[in-house]
Motif scaffolding. Structure first.
Motif, PDB file in Angstrom:
ATOM      1  N   GLU A   1       0.817  -1.211   0.000  1.00 57.41           N
ATOM      2  CA  GLU A   1       0.000   0.000   0.000  1.00 57.41           C
ATOM      3  C   GLU A   1       0.850   1.261   0.000  1.00 57.41           C
ATOM      4  OE1 GLU A   1      -3.401   0.449  -0.335  1.00 57.41           O
ATOM      5  OE2 GLU A   1      -3.258  -1.656  -0.949  1.00 57.41           O
ATOM      6  N   ASP A   2       2.134   1.124   0.298  1.00 54.20           N
ATOM      7  CA  ASP A   2       3.039   2.266   0.243  1.00 54.20           C
ATOM      8  C   ASP A   2       3.764   2.354  -1.095  1.00 54.20           C
ATOM      9  OD1 ASP A   2       4.467  -0.064   0.634  1.00 54.20           O
ATOM     10  OD2 ASP A   2       5.917   0.828   2.020  1.00 54.20           O
ATOM     11  N   GLU A   3       3.392   1.498  -2.053  1.00 52.57           N
ATOM     12  CA  GLU A   3       3.992   1.496  -3.380  1.00 52.57           C
ATOM     13  C   GLU A   3       3.044   2.146  -4.385  1.00 52.57           C
ATOM     14  OE1 GLU A   3       6.725  -2.152  -4.222  1.00 52.57           O
ATOM     15  OE2 GLU A   3       4.897  -2.948  -3.319  1.00 52.57           O
TER      16      GLU A   3
ATOM     17  N   ALA B   1       2.912  -6.089 -10.353  1.00 51.02           N
ATOM     18  CA  ALA B   1       2.173  -6.229  -9.097  1.00 51.02           C
ATOM     19  C   ALA B   1       1.199  -5.056  -8.994  1.00 51.02           C
ATOM     20  CB  ALA B   1       3.115  -6.241  -7.901  1.00 51.02           C
ATOM     21  N   HIS B   2       0.041  -5.292  -8.373  1.00 57.04           N
ATOM     22  CA  HIS B   2      -1.010  -4.288  -8.274  1.00 57.04           C
ATOM     23  C   HIS B   2      -1.345  -4.020  -6.814  1.00 57.04           C
ATOM     24  CE1 HIS B   2      -1.505  -6.040 -12.321  1.00 57.04           C
ATOM     25  NE2 HIS B   2      -1.978  -4.856 -12.663  1.00 57.04           N
ATOM     26  N   LYS B   3      -1.692  -2.795  -6.539  1.00 48.30           N
ATOM     27  CA  LYS B   3      -2.108  -2.429  -5.189  1.00 48.30           C
ATOM     28  C   LYS B   3      -3.597  -2.724  -5.048  1.00 48.30           C
ATOM     29  CE  LYS B   3      -1.733   1.925  -3.883  1.00 48.30           C
ATOM     30  NZ  LYS B   3      -0.987   3.159  -3.507  1.00 48.30           N
ATOM     31  N   ALA B   4      -3.958  -3.470  -4.018  1.00 47.97           N
ATOM     32  CA  ALA B   4      -5.338  -3.934  -3.871  1.00 47.97           C
ATOM     33  C   ALA B   4      -6.323  -2.777  -3.791  1.00 47.97           C
ATOM     34  CB  ALA B   4      -5.458  -4.828  -2.637  1.00 47.97           C
ATOM     35  N   SER B   5      -5.982  -1.739  -3.029  1.00 45.18           N
ATOM     36  CA  SER B   5      -6.911  -0.617  -2.894  1.00 45.18           C
ATOM     37  C   SER B   5      -7.128   0.084  -4.230  1.00 45.18           C
ATOM     38  CB  SER B   5      -6.385   0.385  -1.860  1.00 45.18           C
ATOM     39  OG  SER B   5      -5.112   0.896  -2.255  1.00 45.18           O
ATOM     40  N   ALA B   6      -6.091   0.151  -5.060  1.00 44.64           N
ATOM     41  CA  ALA B   6      -6.228   0.779  -6.373  1.00 44.64           C
ATOM     42  C   ALA B   6      -7.109  -0.068  -7.288  1.00 44.64           C
ATOM     43  CB  ALA B   6      -4.856   0.989  -6.998  1.00 44.64           C
ATOM     44  N   VAL B   7      -6.952  -1.386  -7.206  1.00 41.14           N
ATOM     45  CA  VAL B   7      -7.776  -2.276  -8.014  1.00 41.14           C
ATOM     46  C   VAL B   7      -9.239  -2.154  -7.606  1.00 41.14           C
ATOM     47  CG1 VAL B   7      -8.252  -4.685  -8.575  1.00 41.14           C
ATOM     48  CG2 VAL B   7      -5.885  -3.875  -8.487  1.00 41.14           C
ATOM     49  N   GLU B   8      -9.488  -2.081  -6.310  1.00 39.81           N
ATOM     50  CA  GLU B   8     -10.869  -1.924  -5.854  1.00 39.81           C
ATOM     51  C   GLU B   8     -11.461  -0.599  -6.350  1.00 39.81           C
ATOM     52  OE1 GLU B   8     -13.614  -1.997  -1.788  1.00 39.81           O
ATOM     53  OE2 GLU B   8     -11.441  -2.277  -1.659  1.00 39.81           O
ATOM     54  N   ARG B   9     -10.681   0.467  -6.315  1.00 43.32           N
ATOM     55  CA  ARG B   9     -11.170   1.758  -6.814  1.00 43.32           C
ATOM     56  C   ARG B   9     -11.505   1.679  -8.299  1.00 43.32           C
ATOM     57  NH1 ARG B   9      -6.885   3.884  -3.816  1.00 43.32           N
ATOM     58  NH2 ARG B   9      -5.673   4.238  -5.732  1.00 43.32           N
ATOM     59  N   LEU B  10     -10.646   1.008  -9.078  1.00 46.70           N
ATOM     60  CA  LEU B  10     -10.918   0.863 -10.504  1.00 46.70           C
ATOM     61  C   LEU B  10     -12.213   0.092 -10.749  1.00 46.70           C
ATOM     62  CD1 LEU B  10      -7.372   0.037 -11.966  1.00 46.70           C
ATOM     63  CD2 LEU B  10      -8.770   2.031 -12.516  1.00 46.70           C
ATOM     64  N   CYS B  11     -12.425  -0.952  -9.982  1.00 46.91           N
ATOM     65  CA  CYS B  11     -13.642  -1.753 -10.138  1.00 46.91           C
ATOM     66  C   CYS B  11     -14.888  -0.930  -9.835  1.00 46.91           C
ATOM     67  CB  CYS B  11     -13.590  -2.989  -9.238  1.00 46.91           C
ATOM     68  SG  CYS B  11     -12.407  -4.257  -9.746  1.00 46.91           S
TER      69      CYS B  11
END
Length: 472
Positions: A410-412, A425-435
């Motif tokens: 999450e700091d990346e 690699a993907h940041k989970a919070s960013a993927v959730e926002r995109l969805c």
């Protein structure tokens, strides 16, 4: 193996999925080539081989039965039976047929190597290696036998012997650049970049326009943190092949840029050679369980098993294998022809499309599927901006997009290209926002502390299940 890193496109057999199995050497058939002047029976065997190669298996089986009646002691007949069984995805029958051929001709190097290759892919490495050694001892100057033996050692995960035989192959067949390119790839996979660079340089000296050698030199320089040399080789590669997506990709890496995605050629070259041993290595050695978990999710969402599935990056069909037959269409998409061949043998998929994930998503009609899966694929796709909205468009109302990612901290940054593996690699919070921004109304992220093993340690990831809103 030590952590695999940036290696040439033609050999990156998923450092996580295949941490020490670089792509096998391309091996031309040990069966005799078509000869119009051969005797009638040999011509018939060549015809049967042609039927097998174009998947006319029933006709091939009938013809083989006749050939067996006419020549019950000809070892070539059961060896063709081995080929037929392989095409029919029956490894046990293939091994049995190869054993019969070897029993008929105990000293025939073709039967020895063919059986050894089969056994090595079925984790019967001890016998496979013994057969390969016998074939090499009997025919030391036959390059096809040498190539076969190297592949046997590779598939048997006898990596010290793989290197030894590859080095011997270079000495015996100095005119053949393929063995030296293989050894360079193999050493790069082992993290031995200095030695790998030496072999790439040798090939480049002989063949200055050879793209694989140039890509390998870029890769080795990057791994050795020699940025000046990386730029030098990348500039030369792009100068020779300015329109090549792969060349542009490596040029961007060498110049410190993060490409948004990987070219199709990169992905294809990873898996075509890896297909025969893919499932065994991935499941047994790397403890990869994501397809099984995805199948559990789909079964829970569709207990009546009535749904249509788009399996993006289907590979050898692991999602389909765990899911089993459904009351609907299962469509597989993959860039690797060899992977599709493996998946087709399951008999579960309605059809396949050999295209990349982005093209498949772009060209599929809207409101078409109840489910879309994408397991261990987005690590090569990278940027999800064109992926998630198109997945939403393709799904029917209430449908689900289930996909896995390697986890970025999450700091990346939202998207990270890992230097050690050359995967995204993907940041989970960013993927959730995109969805959610795309319009999915329910997004469940399941933490996976061990997506699979890599370098002897668990590689973290996450699994996303996103639902398209029900129709109003």
């Amino acid at each position: 193996m030590a952590g695999a890193s940036r290696i040439i496109a033609a050999s990156r057999a998923r450092s996580a999925r295949s941490p020490s199995s670089s792509c096998p050497l391309t091996m031309s058939s040990l069966f005799p080539s078509a000869d119009p002047f051969a005797d009638p029976f040999t011509l018939e065997l060549q015809r049967i081989r042609g039927l097998i190669e174009v998947n006319q298996l029933r006709q091939a089986a009938q013809a083989l039965n006749e050939a067996q009646k006419n020549a019950p002691t000809d070892a070539r007949v059961p060896l063709l039976g081995m080929r037929l069984a392989e095409r029919a995805n029956n490894p046990n029958a293939a091994i049995q047929a190869a054993r019969k051929a070897l029993k008929l001709e105990p000293n025939w190097h073709v039967a020895q190597i063919e059986l050894a290759l089969l056994l090595s892919k079925q984790q019967q490495g001890d016998e496979a290696m013994q057969l390969a050694m016998q074939a090499l001892a009997a025919t030391p100057h036959e390059i096809k036998v040498m190539v076969g033996a190297i592949n046997v050692a590779l598939f048997s995960e006898r990596y010290e012997q793989t290197r030894t035989w590859a080095e011997e192959g270079i000495r015996r067949f100095p005119q053949d650049a393929g063995i030296q390119l293989f050894l360079a790839r193999f050493l790069a996979m082992q993290g031995e970049y200095s030695d790998a660079r030496t072999h790439y340089e040798a090939v480049h000296a002989r063949m200055p326009r050879q793209p694989e050698a140039l890509k390998g030199l870029v890769s080795c320089a990057l791994n050795e943190h020699d940025n000046e040399q990386a730029r030098h080789w990348a500039d030369r590669l792009l100068g020779l092949y300015p329109q090549d997506e792969d060349a542009r990709y490596w040029h961007a890496l060498a110049h410190g840029q993060t490409p948004l995605t990987q070219p199709a050629q990169v992905v294809t070259s990873i898996f075509d050679g890896y297909a025969p041993a893919f499932d065994a290595h991935l499941v047994n050695s790397l403890q990869y369980r994501v397809p099984r978990r995805v199948a559990e999710i789909l079964n829970a969402k569709h207990p009546d098993r009535r749904f249509n599935l788009l399996d993006l990056g289907c590979g050898t069909g692991q999602v389909g294998a765990y899911l089993g037959r459904i009351e609907g269409h299962m469509i597989g998409v993959d860039l690797s022809e060899k992977m599709i061949e493996q998946a087709a043998r399951l008999g579960l998929y309605s059809r396949f499309h050999r295209v990349n994930v982005l093209d498949a998503l772009r060209d599929t009609p809207a409101d078409h599927y109840e489910a879309i899966t994408c397991t261990d694929v987005l690590i090569y796709v990278g940027d999800l901006t064109p992926v998630i909205p198109n997945a939403l468009r393709i799904l029917k109302p209430g449908g689900h997009f289930v996909f896995s990612c390697e986890r970025a901290g999450e700091d990346e940054p939202d998207l990270v290209l890992r230097e050690a593996s050359n995967r995204y690699a993907h940041k989970a919070s960013a993927v959730e926002r995109l969805c959610r921004a795309a319009g999915f109304d329910e997004v469940v992220i399941e933490d996976l502390p061990m997506l699979r093993m890599e370098g002897g340690a668990p590689l973290p990831g996450f699994l996303v299940t996103a639902r398209k809103p029900l129709a109003a």
